[in-house]
Enzyme design. Structure first.
Site, mmCIF file in Angstrom:
data_model
loop_
_atom_site.group_PDB
_atom_site.id
_atom_site.type_symbol
_atom_site.label_atom_id
_atom_site.label_comp_id
_atom_site.label_asym_id
_atom_site.label_seq_id
_atom_site.Cartn_x
_atom_site.Cartn_y
_atom_site.Cartn_z
ATOM 1 N N ASP A 114 -0.243 5.300 6.581
ATOM 2 C CA ASP A 114 -1.620 5.760 6.781
ATOM 3 C C ASP A 114 -1.863 6.138 8.240
ATOM 4 O OD1 ASP A 114 -2.373 5.480 4.108
ATOM 5 O OD2 ASP A 114 -2.896 3.373 4.349
ATOM 6 N N HIS A 162 -0.224 -4.447 -1.745
ATOM 7 C CA HIS A 162 0.764 -3.641 -2.451
ATOM 8 C C HIS A 162 1.801 -4.547 -3.094
ATOM 9 C CE1 HIS A 162 -0.736 -1.372 1.041
ATOM 10 N NE2 HIS A 162 -0.863 -0.426 0.164
ATOM 11 N N LYS A 187 -6.802 1.870 6.990
ATOM 12 C CA LYS A 187 -6.184 0.551 6.831
ATOM 13 C C LYS A 187 -4.855 0.551 7.601
ATOM 14 C CE LYS A 187 -6.081 0.275 2.236
ATOM 15 N NZ LYS A 187 -6.350 1.710 1.971
ATOM 16 N N GLY A 200 -3.299 4.822 -0.225
ATOM 17 C CA GLY A 200 -2.617 4.839 -1.508
ATOM 18 C C GLY A 200 -3.554 4.436 -2.631
ATOM 19 N N SER A 201 -3.319 4.943 -3.833
ATOM 20 C CA SER A 201 -4.106 4.516 -4.994
ATOM 21 C C SER A 201 -3.531 3.210 -5.540
ATOM 22 C CB SER A 201 -4.103 5.617 -6.054
ATOM 23 O OG SER A 201 -4.768 6.754 -5.553
ATOM 24 N N GLY A 202 -4.201 2.669 -6.562
ATOM 25 C CA GLY A 202 -3.784 1.382 -7.121
ATOM 26 C C GLY A 202 -4.645 0.238 -6.606
ATOM 27 N N HIS A 203 -5.628 0.568 -5.742
ATOM 28 C CA HIS A 203 -6.536 -0.443 -5.192
ATOM 29 C C HIS A 203 -7.963 -0.239 -5.692
ATOM 30 C CE1 HIS A 203 -3.249 -1.307 -2.520
ATOM 31 N NE2 HIS A 203 -3.329 -0.134 -1.945
#
Lengths: 332, 332
Positions: free
Chosen positions: A111, A220, A106, A55-58
């Site tokens: 995932d 998250h 991860k 996921g993005s945001g990291h």
């Protein structure tokens, strides 16, 4: 509380990837379909391609670590959402070496599922594929069955070490063995004093009292089992470092790599001050930190928090960590 | 709202500098008195040493830009407080070349005074010294007399260009002329949707309504003349870019360097999305952006905001910007 600086929450990721690929056009290329980013100048002579994603945001994880010496490709999902298996399949086909492709994943259900489907489709195409699962988050360690520990900031160390090993021509079984060895020897813990803001509304993902610290927060914004009262920094760092050391039990002759990772809104002054205090704690515990990285590597949007990661090393791991790398974030 | 992760607010800076010098021990050295950081491997062959400095709380500025190709030394003051003239004097004496030392100073009264006293003491010692004043902040442009425009994010571009010129053996008058030319050709504007937290108490430095943006905020949290209602990102970026272009009036054949700078708590996704939108705006206005840097370079502790800087270039400036650099933050 604060809305995002974005045209539309939905276009935030697409716009950001456009910008990222333009700024780092010398290092990364986006495929025509937009599903993955790959290294413009991949490491020559690799027998196995390295693919990660999530996921993005990291950010900067994973896109900031695409390039010679680390990842051949990264697949960004929507914010906090696993990438589609098609993205992973296409990235893997594009960068697979003569001996196949390694997925660095991860440990999150989404995932695992999506990388798993991609792996099955790759097998169908006759492309060998193996997976290294990163599961460093000590806050989610349990004795019983269940999803296991989450994968967090250690991911960048694993990507660095495996990238260097792939450069040296390690084949798929060798990379898998090395990956299992290094992931077994790293653990992380994260704390936060303010949650991230939700991109769609700007509201905080969760509320914390002024004098509380969420102890064991996920990347998250997963709540921890407990919020603890704020206490002096050294005490807080002991509370984080001691369980990491207990879980890893480094021998005297095994130095560690220390990663002090900002989750988004912690100042650089704080991160370096935290580093200074942790180094003193490690020294007191008789542990040598051989290498250290301080900065934002694996973030939780704009969360005000940080994580500590320790990776126990041997001579080989340190050599691989030190090997040359040329990505948007790490260059040495 | 949120207390800092620090042992004591007073020791935050000292601890951070300890940590910074340990992590970057291959690149920077702290002098025994602790007043400045200098490059471990300074550029060879420089005739003039380059010194900058200012209040802390803007990291990575200035300490992150010490090294070959940029600064010979940086003098960190306490948070948002000018360094003492003794720090500047000692740094200057330590790194002065055979033809003296150049001070790169952000335009604030305290910095002007302290760098000024140091310059007088240097003159007394027979060490030639000149000053380049960075005053890029368009939000503080006035027609009348007064302190003039504040110095903000353009400082890193000025330090980069002058560092490269010093490497090429430019003498003090040449560096001064170049410095005046490039500072005259860069302007910045900053906005924020949440103030930074005060290190001593954790309280916000100022309050903003949920749907407001502070337009023209300073890097110490100086309030702007106005807060504006939140509006679509492209409109906000036009409101920033158009005055910058009007003030700089680049000719058709003059490309610009664009700096998209996070002030502390803006996510990387937003910064790259902002970059993407600004590039499209510049294109619409017929302006070519030849180079671009996106990230946190000159921050305001944990402020949630960003700044845009444009520097109008010519072939020489671009060559100097592209010249090799090896510092904790910039390496190419």
């Amino acid at each position: 509380m604060v809305a995002y600086f974005a045209t539309e929450p939905e276009s935030l990721l697409a716009d950001a990837l456009n910008g990222f690929c333009r700024v780092h056009a010398d290092l990364v290329v986006r495929d025509a379909g937009g599903g993955y980013l790959r290294a413009r100048h991949p490491s020559p002579g690799r027998r196995v391609g390295l693919v990660s994603g999530g996921g993005s945001g990291h950010e900067p994880l994973h896109i900031g670590f695409v390039g010679a010496g680390m990842l051949d490709a990264a697949c960004p999902g929507r914010v906090f959402t696993s990438p589609h298996n098609r993205q992973i399949l296409e990235a893997s086909r594009a960068v697979a070496g003569p001996e196949g492709v390694l997925h660095i994943v991860k440990n999150y259900t989404g995932d695992r599922i999506n990388f798993g489907i991609a792996a099955e489709r790759l097998a169908h195409l006759g492309i060998p594929c193996a997976r290294v699962l990163v599961d460093d988050d000590l806050a989610t360690a349990t004795d019983g069955p269940g999803p296991g520990r989450r994968g967090t900031a250690a991911t960048v160390l694993v990507e660095k070490v495996l990238g260097a090993a792939a450069d040296r021509g390690a084949d798929l079984p060798e990379l898998l063995r090395l990956g299992e060895r290094v992931t077994a020897r790293c653990r992380s813990l994260a704390v936060a004093s303010r949650s991230h803001a939700l991109p769609a509304t700007g509201d905080p993902a969760f509320e914390l009292a002024r004098n509380e610290v969420e102890f064991g927060v996920g990347i998250h914004g997963e709540r921890a089992e407990r919020a603890i009262p704020r206490e002096p920094l050294t005490r807080l760092l002991e509370r984080m470092t001691d369980p990491l050391l207990a879980a890893l039990a480094p021998a005297r002759e095994e130095p560690v790599i220390l990663l002090v990772n900002g989750l988004g809104a912690v100042t650089e002054l704080e991160l370096y001050a935290i580093h200074d205090a942790v180094e003193r704690l490690l020294h007191k515990r008789g542990v040598t930190s051989a290498r250290c990285a301080v900065g934002e590597f694996v973030t939780t949007l704009d969360m005000r928090g940080f994580s500590l990661t320790l990776m126990v090393t041997d001579r080989e791991t340190l050599e691989l960590y030190d090997a040359p790398v040329h990505t948007p974030v790490w260059r040495w």
